[in-house]
Write a protein that holds these residues in place. Structure first.
Motif, short mmCIF file in Angstrom:
data_model
loop_
_atom_site.label_atom_id
_atom_site.label_comp_id
_atom_site.label_asym_id
_atom_site.label_seq_id
_atom_site.Cartn_x
_atom_site.Cartn_y
_atom_site.Cartn_z
N SER A 34 28.64 3.61 37.43
CA SER A 34 27.35 3.74 38.26
C SER A 34 27.15 3.00 39.43
O SER A 34 26.87 3.13 40.47
CB SER A 34 26.13 3.44 37.24
N ASN A 35 27.48 1.64 39.27
CA ASN A 35 27.84 0.65 40.57
C ASN A 35 28.84 1.09 41.62
O ASN A 35 28.47 1.04 42.56
CB ASN A 35 28.18 -0.86 39.83
N PHE A 36 29.95 1.76 41.16
CA PHE A 36 30.85 2.16 42.00
C PHE A 36 30.12 3.24 43.02
O PHE A 36 30.29 3.45 44.05
CB PHE A 36 32.13 2.64 41.43
N VAL A 37 29.82 4.27 42.09
CA VAL A 37 29.21 5.51 42.86
C VAL A 37 27.82 5.11 43.76
O VAL A 37 27.95 5.40 45.15
CB VAL A 37 28.51 6.42 42.03
N TYR B 71 21.07 7.06 32.64
CA TYR B 71 21.67 6.67 33.53
C TYR B 71 22.87 7.42 34.03
O TYR B 71 22.91 7.60 35.29
CB TYR B 71 22.33 5.24 33.22
N LYS B 72 23.51 8.11 33.14
CA LYS B 72 24.59 8.85 33.42
C LYS B 72 24.14 10.39 34.54
O LYS B 72 24.85 10.81 35.30
CB LYS B 72 25.43 9.62 32.46
N THR B 73 23.04 10.77 34.10
CA THR B 73 22.25 12.06 34.73
C THR B 73 21.87 11.42 36.27
O THR B 73 22.23 12.27 37.14
CB THR B 73 21.09 12.18 34.14
N HIS B 74 21.30 10.33 36.35
CA HIS B 74 21.15 9.72 37.80
C HIS B 74 22.28 9.50 38.51
O HIS B 74 22.36 9.98 39.62
CB HIS B 74 20.27 8.32 37.51
N GLU B 75 23.31 9.04 37.95
CA GLU B 75 24.55 9.03 38.64
C GLU B 75 25.39 10.17 38.93
O GLU B 75 25.69 10.51 40.30
CB GLU B 75 25.76 8.14 37.45
N ILE B 76 25.21 11.39 38.13
CA ILE B 76 25.57 12.80 38.59
C ILE B 76 24.71 13.20 39.84
O ILE B 76 25.13 13.84 40.80
CB ILE B 76 25.52 13.68 37.25
N LEU C 193 26.10 3.88 49.42
CA LEU C 193 25.62 3.23 50.35
C LEU C 193 26.75 3.03 51.42
O LEU C 193 26.35 3.13 52.74
CB LEU C 193 25.32 1.80 49.80
N SER C 194 27.98 2.93 51.18
CA SER C 194 28.96 2.64 52.24
C SER C 194 29.05 3.89 52.96
O SER C 194 29.13 3.90 54.38
CB SER C 194 30.41 2.46 51.40
#
Length: 121
Positions: free
Chosen positions: A54-57, A18-23, A62-63
């Protein structure tokens, strides 16, 4: 580009967690490739729905892609998941509220940020 090589090298070592996708989502955001950023951000959330960052990023991307109505639930979840409620989380949600004409909610969040840190931009 150096960043591309470093990201690929980190994927070779750690795989796609998940962290890789976040980055990756943040990397694509910086390159203004919003569609790819959104896809990677969604993967990060799907892999670890309880990750506040992850939810914040994902919500932030999206914003910034002007998909405010979709951003609001992700940003609210990030705030709920992080008991500290970082000011940038509150600020990003306030912007999403303001762009969807939910001004009272936006003002309330901005008042919270000012109260917690009067020097915050």
């Amino acid at each position: 580009m150096k960043a591309d090589r470093f990201i690929q090298k980190s994927i070779e070592y750690s795989g796609y967690d998940y962290k890789t996708h976040e980055i990756l989502s943040q990397f694509y955001l910086l390159k203004r490739q919003f569609d790819k950023a959104i896809i990677e951000g969604k993967k990060a959330v799907d892999l670890n729905p309880s990750s506040a960052s992850s939810n914040f990023v994902y919500g932030m991307i999206l914003s910034l892609a002007t998909r405010y109505d979709e951003a609001i639930p992700a940003l609210k979840k990030a705030i709920r998941l992080n008991p500290i409620q970082p000011i940038n989380y509150l600020n990003q949600l306030a912007f999403a509220y303001s762009y969807t004409k939910q001004y009272e909610k936006a003002i309330s969040l901005w008042e919270q940020t000012i109260k917690r840190n009067p020097d915050y931009y």
